[in-house]
Write a protein that holds these residues in place. Structure first.
Motif, PDB file in Angstrom:
ATOM      1  N   ASP A 127       0.868  -1.182   0.000  1.00  0.00           N
ATOM      2  CA  ASP A 127       0.000   0.000   0.000  1.00  0.00           C
ATOM      3  C   ASP A 127       0.904   1.232   0.000  1.00  0.00           C
ATOM      4  O   ASP A 127       2.135   1.122   0.059  1.00  0.00           O
ATOM      5  CB  ASP A 127      -0.995  -0.006   1.161  1.00  0.00           C
ATOM      6  N   SER A 129       1.514   3.728   2.126  1.00  0.00           N
ATOM      7  CA  SER A 129       2.349   4.017   3.298  1.00  0.00           C
ATOM      8  C   SER A 129       3.514   3.030   3.386  1.00  0.00           C
ATOM      9  O   SER A 129       4.614   3.396   3.816  1.00  0.00           O
ATOM     10  CB  SER A 129       1.516   3.972   4.585  1.00  0.00           C
ATOM     11  N   GLN A 130       3.292   1.788   2.980  1.00  0.00           N
ATOM     12  CA  GLN A 130       4.390   0.821   2.953  1.00  0.00           C
ATOM     13  C   GLN A 130       5.424   1.197   1.893  1.00  0.00           C
ATOM     14  O   GLN A 130       6.623   1.065   2.112  1.00  0.00           O
ATOM     15  CB  GLN A 130       3.850  -0.585   2.669  1.00  0.00           C
ATOM     16  N   GLN A 152       6.693   0.100   9.675  1.00  0.00           N
ATOM     17  CA  GLN A 152       5.735   0.646   8.717  1.00  0.00           C
ATOM     18  C   GLN A 152       5.732  -0.168   7.430  1.00  0.00           C
ATOM     19  O   GLN A 152       4.675  -0.380   6.830  1.00  0.00           O
ATOM     20  CB  GLN A 152       6.086   2.104   8.411  1.00  0.00           C
ATOM     21  N   GLY A 155       3.611  -3.056   7.500  1.00  0.00           N
ATOM     22  CA  GLY A 155       2.183  -2.764   7.488  1.00  0.00           C
ATOM     23  C   GLY A 155       1.587  -2.432   8.831  1.00  0.00           C
ATOM     24  O   GLY A 155       0.359  -2.404   8.974  1.00  0.00           O
ATOM     25  N   SER A 158      -0.302   1.070   8.439  1.00  0.00           N
ATOM     26  CA  SER A 158      -1.395   1.019   7.467  1.00  0.00           C
ATOM     27  C   SER A 158      -2.497   0.059   7.905  1.00  0.00           C
ATOM     28  O   SER A 158      -3.678   0.308   7.656  1.00  0.00           O
ATOM     29  CB  SER A 158      -0.869   0.618   6.085  1.00  0.00           C
ATOM     30  N   ALA A 162      -6.264   1.031   8.224  1.00  0.00           N
ATOM     31  CA  ALA A 162      -7.223   0.281   7.398  1.00  0.00           C
ATOM     32  C   ALA A 162      -8.345  -0.308   8.252  1.00  0.00           C
ATOM     33  O   ALA A 162      -9.515  -0.333   7.834  1.00  0.00           O
ATOM     34  CB  ALA A 162      -6.499  -0.831   6.641  1.00  0.00           C
ATOM     35  N   HIS A 403       1.401  11.891   5.992  1.00  0.00           N
ATOM     36  CA  HIS A 403       0.506  11.113   6.856  1.00  0.00           C
ATOM     37  C   HIS A 403      -0.024  11.979   8.001  1.00  0.00           C
ATOM     38  O   HIS A 403      -1.202  11.909   8.358  1.00  0.00           O
ATOM     39  CB  HIS A 403       1.245   9.900   7.438  1.00  0.00           C
ATOM     40  N   THR A 445      -3.260   5.262   2.946  1.00  0.00           N
ATOM     41  CA  THR A 445      -2.957   3.918   2.478  1.00  0.00           C
ATOM     42  C   THR A 445      -2.937   3.802   0.963  1.00  0.00           C
ATOM     43  O   THR A 445      -2.490   2.789   0.426  1.00  0.00           O
ATOM     44  CB  THR A 445      -3.991   2.924   3.035  1.00  0.00           C
TER      45      THR A 445
END
Length: 465
Positions: A127, A129-130, A152, A155, A158, A162, A403, A445
């Motif tokens: 995603d 942010s990853q 991060q 995950g 995120s 999520a 973010h 995300t």
């Protein structure tokens, strides 16, 4: 944004080395590689399994460029989610360029900055942010920033966002359903449960937003300004902290005329120490410029270390009054900055003299930078200004400004919905704020993106990643 061509780039740092790795990715990556690669075993790499290694030569029109090791990753079983080939060749810059130019002639295109990771995102391997954490991991230069980037990239951040978004989306669907039955005046969403969810989301968002203060410090390092009058040992202290002769040291007042900066990692946290020019009245034009820069560095620093000559404090009563005056000025001008008062040259004092100084200035830390006495205590005190508890407890820490901005906007919308619940705002008006909150969650995300946003993010990546 759909990328259908095949790209190539150098995945290792540019320059000569033992080996270099060239990366190809795209629908024709294996086919193009097959046109220039001859396996020593005679195998056709287009018919080989994914995640296999093959020794051979890069050859074109009978000319051998190099002996290489080729790594094969097929389809979705790759970093980018598409056919990928990595060629490990000898690290000569000439060989690297010759092979890259050959692959370009065979149909590849030079990759843009971050395009491999961009493809991984577009193909659902990461995603957003990853994907951003990949750049942070590459840039990490201390244990703390590495730990946050790894968390991060796995995950941690995120998945937390999520989960909140999914729960909010479920209630949003019920709120939207109520709008379809507005004339019947029915409620599908349990208002009590919804109110609890909003409070929980608000709590999590505030925690994540508050963590940015720590995350930003860990990611960028903590600037520490070392200030004081001339010849009190500021440069000696910097050298003692860094354990090297970084700054010129002499008995001549005003030796340091410009700021000197260097970094030190203390228990995984980066500190950027700034040795400044001594603060005093002077007619020297160059020294005056250095003193002006000193005050600029105090403004930029997050921690101020004020250094005094402890032997001079005992020898001259007016020095104690001057110290208290200067400390008062710094505290008044920068009330939110942690201030550490250091009494240097304590090796020249006996126990009674040291006790006398501590009685007059209780917060003073007596050290001898020349003999490296008390330097470790100073490091511990500096570390105490950083909230390392979140790191030790493996909590989610926000380090990305994008973010942070999205979290602030999401919190604002959630608070609007919460207030709407309290005043019994109509469902159609609350639905607008809920949609906006979901939008800002999606921005983090990558469920909500546009080409401009992706371009800004991946432009900061290195080419080859």
């Amino acid at each position: 944004m759909i990328l259908q061509d095949t790209i190539v780039a150098l995945a290792t740092p540019s320059g000569a080395g033992a080996i270099a790795v060239l990366r190809l990715s795209g629908p024709d990556a294996i086919g193009i590689a097959a046109t220039v690669f001859q396996s020593v075993s005679g195998k056709d790499i287009t018919k080989q399994k994914s995640h296999t290694l093959h020794l051979g030569h890069i050859v074109d029109d009978g000319k051998i460029y190099d002996q290489v090791l080729l790594s094969l990753f097929k389809g979705t079983n790759s970093y980018t989610g598409e056919n990928t080939v990595e060629i490990s060749c000898h690290g000569s810059t000439f060989i690297q360029q010759q092979i890259i130019q050959l692959l370009l002639r065979k149909g590849c295109r030079m990759a843009n900055a971050g395009e491999f990771t961009l493809r991984a995102f577009l193909n659902g391997k990461l995603d957003l942010s990853q994907a951003e954490a990949v750049a942070d991991l590459i840039a990490s230069d201390n244990e703390a920033s590495h730990q946050i980037a790894m968390q991060q990239m796995r995950g941690g951040f995120s998945s937390e966002i999520a989960k909140l978004r999914e729960e909010l989306l479920n209630f949003a669907s019920l709120i939207e359903l109520e709008l379809d039955f507005a004339e019947e005046d029915v409620e599908f969403a349990d208002r009590t449960q919804f109110f609890d969810l909003l409070n929980r989301i608000e709590f999590v968002l505030k925690r994540l937003i508050d963590s940015f203060a720590v995350g930003n410090v860990i990611k960028n390092g903590i600037p520490v300004a070392i200030v004081g009058e001339p010849n009190v040992g500021k440069s000696t202290l910097l050298n003692a902290l860094l354990n090297e002769e970084r700054a010129i040291v002499s008995d001549i007042a005003g030796t340091t005329r410009d700021t000197i900066e260097d970094e030190l990692v203390i228990q995984g946290i980066g500190f950027r120490f700034i040795d400044t020019a001594g603060i005093r009245e002077t007619q020297d034009v160059v020294e005056s410029i250095g003193i002006r820069k000193t005050f600029e560095k105090i403004e930029q620093a997050q921690v101020v270390v004020y250094l005094v000559d402890s032997f001079q404090l005992m020898a001259d009563g007016s020095s104690m009054e001057l110290l208290q005056t200067e400390v008062g000025k710094i505290k008044n001008q920068f009330p939110l900055k942690p201030l550490v008062i250091i009494g240097n040259k304590a090796d020249k004092l006996d126990a009674n003299q040291q006790e006398s100084i501590k009685n007059q200035v209780p917060e003073i830390l007596l050290i001898s930078a020349k003999d490296n006495q008390g330097v470790e205590t100073l490091k511990e005190q500096l570390l105490s200004f950083v909230n390392t508890g979140a790191l030790r407890n493996n909590e989610t820490i926000v380090t990305n400004t994008r973010h942070y901005d999205s979290l602030l906007k999401a919190l604002e919308e959630i608070q609007k919905v919460n207030y709407g619940m309290q005043i019994n705002l109509p469902s159609d008006l609350m639905a607008i704020d809920i949609r906006q909150a979901l939008y800002h969650f999606g921005e983090i995300t990558g469920q909500v993106t546009n080409d401009e946003l992706l371009g800004n993010i991946f432009a900061n990546f290195c080419i080859g990643k």
